[in-house]
Design a protein around this motif. Structure first.
Motif, PDB file in Angstrom:
ATOM      1  N   GLU A 172      -5.845  -5.125   6.323  1.00 28.55           N
ATOM      2  CA  GLU A 172      -4.725  -5.658   6.692  1.00 28.55           C
ATOM      3  C   GLU A 172      -4.933  -5.579   8.552  1.00 28.55           C
ATOM      4  O   GLU A 172      -4.235  -6.092   9.283  1.00 28.55           O
ATOM      5  CB  GLU A 172      -3.602  -4.846   6.781  1.00 28.55           C
ATOM      6  CG  GLU A 172      -3.364  -4.766   5.103  1.00 28.55           C
ATOM      7  CD  GLU A 172      -1.932  -4.199   4.693  1.00 28.55           C
ATOM      8  OE1 GLU A 172      -1.440  -3.494   5.305  1.00 28.55           O
ATOM      9  OE2 GLU A 172      -1.660  -4.937   3.764  1.00 28.55           O
ATOM     10  N   LEU A 173      -6.002  -4.689   9.066  1.00 25.95           N
ATOM     11  CA  LEU A 173      -6.447  -4.825  10.338  1.00 25.95           C
ATOM     12  C   LEU A 173      -7.336  -5.793  10.735  1.00 25.95           C
ATOM     13  O   LEU A 173      -7.345  -6.228  11.947  1.00 25.95           O
ATOM     14  CB  LEU A 173      -6.971  -3.380  10.621  1.00 25.95           C
ATOM     15  CG  LEU A 173      -6.567  -2.120  10.420  1.00 25.95           C
ATOM     16  CD1 LEU A 173      -7.367  -0.952  10.529  1.00 25.95           C
ATOM     17  CD2 LEU A 173      -5.325  -2.053  11.339  1.00 25.95           C
ATOM     18  N   GLU A 224       0.725  -1.318   0.049  1.00 24.04           N
ATOM     19  CA  GLU A 224       0.163   0.168   0.175  1.00 24.04           C
ATOM     20  C   GLU A 224       0.792   1.057  -0.083  1.00 24.04           C
ATOM     21  O   GLU A 224       0.446   2.285  -0.231  1.00 24.04           O
ATOM     22  CB  GLU A 224      -1.006   0.077   1.111  1.00 24.04           C
ATOM     23  CG  GLU A 224      -1.558  -1.358   1.413  1.00 24.04           C
ATOM     24  CD  GLU A 224      -2.711  -1.233   2.157  1.00 24.04           C
ATOM     25  OE1 GLU A 224      -2.523  -0.794   3.270  1.00 24.04           O
ATOM     26  OE2 GLU A 224      -3.840  -1.968   1.961  1.00 24.04           O
ATOM     27  N   GLN A 236     -12.856  -1.813  -4.834  1.00 24.49           N
ATOM     28  CA  GLN A 236     -11.960  -0.897  -4.608  1.00 24.49           C
ATOM     29  C   GLN A 236     -12.269  -0.062  -3.203  1.00 24.49           C
ATOM     30  O   GLN A 236     -11.489   0.451  -2.650  1.00 24.49           O
ATOM     31  CB  GLN A 236     -11.747   0.173  -5.824  1.00 24.49           C
ATOM     32  CG  GLN A 236     -10.946  -0.720  -6.895  1.00 24.49           C
ATOM     33  CD  GLN A 236     -10.323   0.539  -7.618  1.00 24.49           C
ATOM     34  OE1 GLN A 236     -10.813   1.548  -7.593  1.00 24.49           O
ATOM     35  NE2 GLN A 236      -9.320   0.027  -8.788  1.00 24.49           N
ATOM     36  N   GLY A 237     -13.582  -0.169  -2.837  1.00 23.57           N
ATOM     37  CA  GLY A 237     -13.950   0.572  -1.867  1.00 23.57           C
ATOM     38  C   GLY A 237     -13.155   0.259  -0.455  1.00 23.57           C
ATOM     39  O   GLY A 237     -13.287   0.977   0.390  1.00 23.57           O
ATOM     40  N   ILE A 238     -12.560  -0.801  -0.331  1.00 28.07           N
ATOM     41  CA  ILE A 238     -11.902  -0.816   0.631  1.00 28.07           C
ATOM     42  C   ILE A 238     -10.627   0.112   0.819  1.00 28.07           C
ATOM     43  O   ILE A 238      -9.871   0.269  -0.002  1.00 28.07           O
ATOM     44  CB  ILE A 238     -11.066  -2.439   0.628  1.00 28.07           C
ATOM     45  CG1 ILE A 238     -12.132  -3.390   0.366  1.00 28.07           C
ATOM     46  CG2 ILE A 238     -10.027  -2.546   1.954  1.00 28.07           C
ATOM     47  CD1 ILE A 238     -11.544  -4.706   0.236  1.00 28.07           C
ATOM     48  N   LYS A 239     -10.535   0.829   1.873  1.00 24.72           N
ATOM     49  CA  LYS A 239      -9.721   1.865   2.421  1.00 24.72           C
ATOM     50  C   LYS A 239      -8.307   1.289   2.518  1.00 24.72           C
ATOM     51  O   LYS A 239      -8.336   0.014   2.870  1.00 24.72           O
ATOM     52  CB  LYS A 239      -9.974   2.753   3.491  1.00 24.72           C
ATOM     53  CG  LYS A 239     -10.915   3.615   2.881  1.00 24.72           C
ATOM     54  CD  LYS A 239     -11.662   4.471   4.007  1.00 24.72           C
ATOM     55  CE  LYS A 239     -10.577   5.001   5.313  1.00 24.72           C
ATOM     56  NZ  LYS A 239     -11.084   5.526   6.429  1.00 24.72           N
ATOM     57  N   LYS A 240      -7.184   1.908   2.165  1.00 23.31           N
ATOM     58  CA  LYS A 240      -5.821   1.515   2.299  1.00 23.31           C
ATOM     59  C   LYS A 240      -5.584   1.095   3.690  1.00 23.31           C
ATOM     60  O   LYS A 240      -6.069   1.721   4.644  1.00 23.31           O
ATOM     61  CB  LYS A 240      -4.947   2.725   2.200  1.00 23.31           C
ATOM     62  CG  LYS A 240      -4.865   2.922   0.443  1.00 23.31           C
ATOM     63  CD  LYS A 240      -3.513   3.579   0.439  1.00 23.31           C
ATOM     64  CE  LYS A 240      -3.138   3.626  -1.021  1.00 23.31           C
ATOM     65  NZ  LYS A 240      -1.704   3.256  -1.274  1.00 23.31           N
ATOM     66  N   GLY A 241      -5.179  -0.261   3.789  1.00 21.90           N
ATOM     67  CA  GLY A 241      -4.752  -0.664   5.162  1.00 21.90           C
ATOM     68  C   GLY A 241      -5.699  -1.363   6.305  1.00 21.90           C
ATOM     69  O   GLY A 241      -5.646  -1.807   7.392  1.00 21.90           O
ATOM     70  N   HIS A 294      -5.855  -4.003  -7.189  1.00 21.93           N
ATOM     71  CA  HIS A 294      -7.358  -3.727  -7.326  1.00 21.93           C
ATOM     72  C   HIS A 294      -8.281  -3.506  -6.200  1.00 21.93           C
ATOM     73  O   HIS A 294      -9.073  -2.994  -6.084  1.00 21.93           O
ATOM     74  CB  HIS A 294      -7.705  -4.755  -8.289  1.00 21.93           C
ATOM     75  CG  HIS A 294      -8.735  -4.416  -9.305  1.00 21.93           C
ATOM     76  ND1 HIS A 294      -8.495  -3.416 -10.096  1.00 21.93           N
ATOM     77  CD2 HIS A 294      -9.975  -4.653  -9.564  1.00 21.93           C
ATOM     78  CE1 HIS A 294      -9.499  -3.016 -11.003  1.00 21.93           C
ATOM     79  NE2 HIS A 294     -10.479  -3.935 -10.607  1.00 21.93           N
TER      80      HIS A 294
END
Lengths: 333, 333
Positions: free
Chosen positions: B200-201, A200, B192-197, A229
């Motif tokens: 992984e939480l 990321e 793609q709506g998954i926010k960065k990071g 993606h």
């Protein structure tokens, strides 16, 4: 400079000569300046800050490129190929490293310049091993200041390599314009080697060693594209590309650099390039302030006396974090 | 309690009654305690800390479950179905929320209890909207303390919901034992709506609304598993599962809770469960200390005078971050 930091720090004759030498693009004064930056002696630190202040108006001119990847991915071979390609275009290239483990290992990364034999012997290149300063914060801080010194010495590209220990990737991403992640062309399970959060950070991903197995490299490229993606892009103006490349055969290096240049154009056109640098500088200042505040706080005699027992009480659930924090913060006058 | 915080804060008769009422599992004293916690008045804050200290020996008994997901993913329906399932098993359930935007929107999340109609009318459930305290730090702090109060009131499960504004997911992951991410069964681009990071939480991922299109849900499940495959797991003792579920039809809710229980067993067997709680408590204490140190520093008259110009100089590259930080830190006595 008549900024808020005036009056300007006084430079003695020796340090004035360092500054003049760096600005004249001489490598020996640059190396001496970096040695001052890396020194832990208080008087050296004061001199380093004065020299950096004098160099500062001449910084900012380089493209700052972060390179990360697990051991064995071929970072040295890649940086050597990239560096020689850039020098072939008439550019001057500096290579720095952030390796917080080097104080333990006795300076692993880039310590052996034979890893980049062609580049290390080229007068248009400057390779500096990671400072062995202990904590990641210290190592990153010195690398950031070294980066500024290299810019003042007229380098067009500064490459900052990380071995990927601890949070070093984040540190490198926070001091560079573009963060590039090198990957091996292994399919499936082996891609698990990607550490949490590193994909990321990447603005550009490279599958190296495509010469070994082109089909595997293409599969890895597809897998990485699929993973990307799933992530919301950091910028609406940039889709993270996944390139395949063979650093060993110098195949794909030119396209890599063209992509870096495309990124710079896209970010400059949207205003994000300068904005990112401003944010990085301000965040760096606050990191240093926070570290200074915590250090000062921990040295307070009353805090030193109470902290161990309060920490244990919080860990055991015998004190709320808020009560313990308030108790300790009381000692601020 | 004869810990390092002794002598114990003095409780007046009214606050003693609050403590007794909470420990007797009465909802009205619990609600009053939370109102004290959320108040910004200094005298209320002092009373809240005294009440929390008295409750503290009775906390730690709940399973703390974080729930996140974009608007429209069906969080309310899911939490209602899960809550009613748990109550059906004889458990008591509290639902809290972290929504730093609620001060702007006037309390969006859970403000309308009709979103969880069945749960809000059940005597074994307690639903509390997000405090409208402004900054994320303030909201998260109050939610953490509310969580402790709910544990003292004997709730077996505390669900903490986040709307996913800013860093609120990280805040919720840092105060819960298990962080669950809800996803929509959209294929391809929509993920793609998954926010960065955020992925992984997650300790557990749920594809909700599987009733709408079972095939799409299965595809989303496979995509998410592939994405997770690229990440190094947070624990060697847990592979993040991806479940499909229909909260609307209460289909899969039992399996979800079984998975949460499996997670708890795995973490307790490896010792990670208690270790995570200890780390969370200590990190919370340091967050509060750092915030206090920064606030104290910013209020220093000399710092207030110099900070704006120095910040601008750093942003413009006219001062190094180190020089500016040193200049400001000078004012610590």
């Amino acid at each position: 400079m008549n900024g808020p930091l005036a009056p300007q720090p006084q430079l003695d004759a020796a340090d004035r000569a360092l500054v003049d030498g760096v600005l004249a693009r001489q490598l020996r004064p640059l190396a001496k300046t970096i040695t001052l930056i890396e020194s832990r002696r208080a008087d050296h630190q004061a001199r380093a800050q004065a020299v950096l202040e004098a160099l500062l108006p001449h910084t900012g001119g380089a493209m700052r490129v972060g390179i990360s990847g697990v051991p064995g991915v071929g970072k040295s071979t890649f940086i050597e190929a990239l560096g020689l390609h850039l020098i072939g275009q008439g550019l001057r290239v500096a290579v720095l490293a952030v390796d917080p483990s080097s104080s333990v290992s006795g300076g692993s990364i880039l310590g052996d310049k034979t890893r980049m034999e062609g580049l290390s012997q080229n007068p248009a290149a400057f390779i500096r091993p990671s400072p062995s300063a202990g904590s990641l914060g210290g190592v990153a801080e010195k690398t950031r200041e070294t980066l500024l010194a290299c810019e003042a010495a007229g380098f067009d590209v500064v490459i900052v390599e990380t071995v990927g220990v601890g949070q070093s990737e984040t540190a490198v991403a926070n001091m560079t314009d573009i963060f590039c992640l090198l990957q091996l062309p292994n399919a499936g399970d082996d891609l698990q080697g990607i550490k949490k959060g590193i994909v990321e950070l990447a603005d550009l991903i490279v599958v190296n060693k495509a010469d070994i197995d082109a089909a595997a490299a293409t599969r890895a490229q597809a897998q990485l594209k699929a993973a990307l993606h799933m992530l919301r892009p950091a910028s609406p103006n940039w889709t993270v590309p996944v390139l395949t490349l063979s650093a060993l055969r110098h195949d794909g290096v030119e396209r890599f650099w063209q992509t870096v240049c495309d990124y710079r154009v896209a970010m400059e056109n949207s205003g994000e390039f300068a904005g990112k640098r401003r944010r990085q500088a301000l965040a760096w200042m606050w990191d240093l302030i926070d570290a200074g505040l915590r250090q000062h706080f921990r040295q307070h005699p009353a805090v030193r006396g109470e902290l161990p027992a309060l920490s244990r009480a919080v860990e055991r659930g015998e004190a709320t974090p808020a009560a313990a924090a308030l108790r300790l913060l009381r000692h601020l006058n």
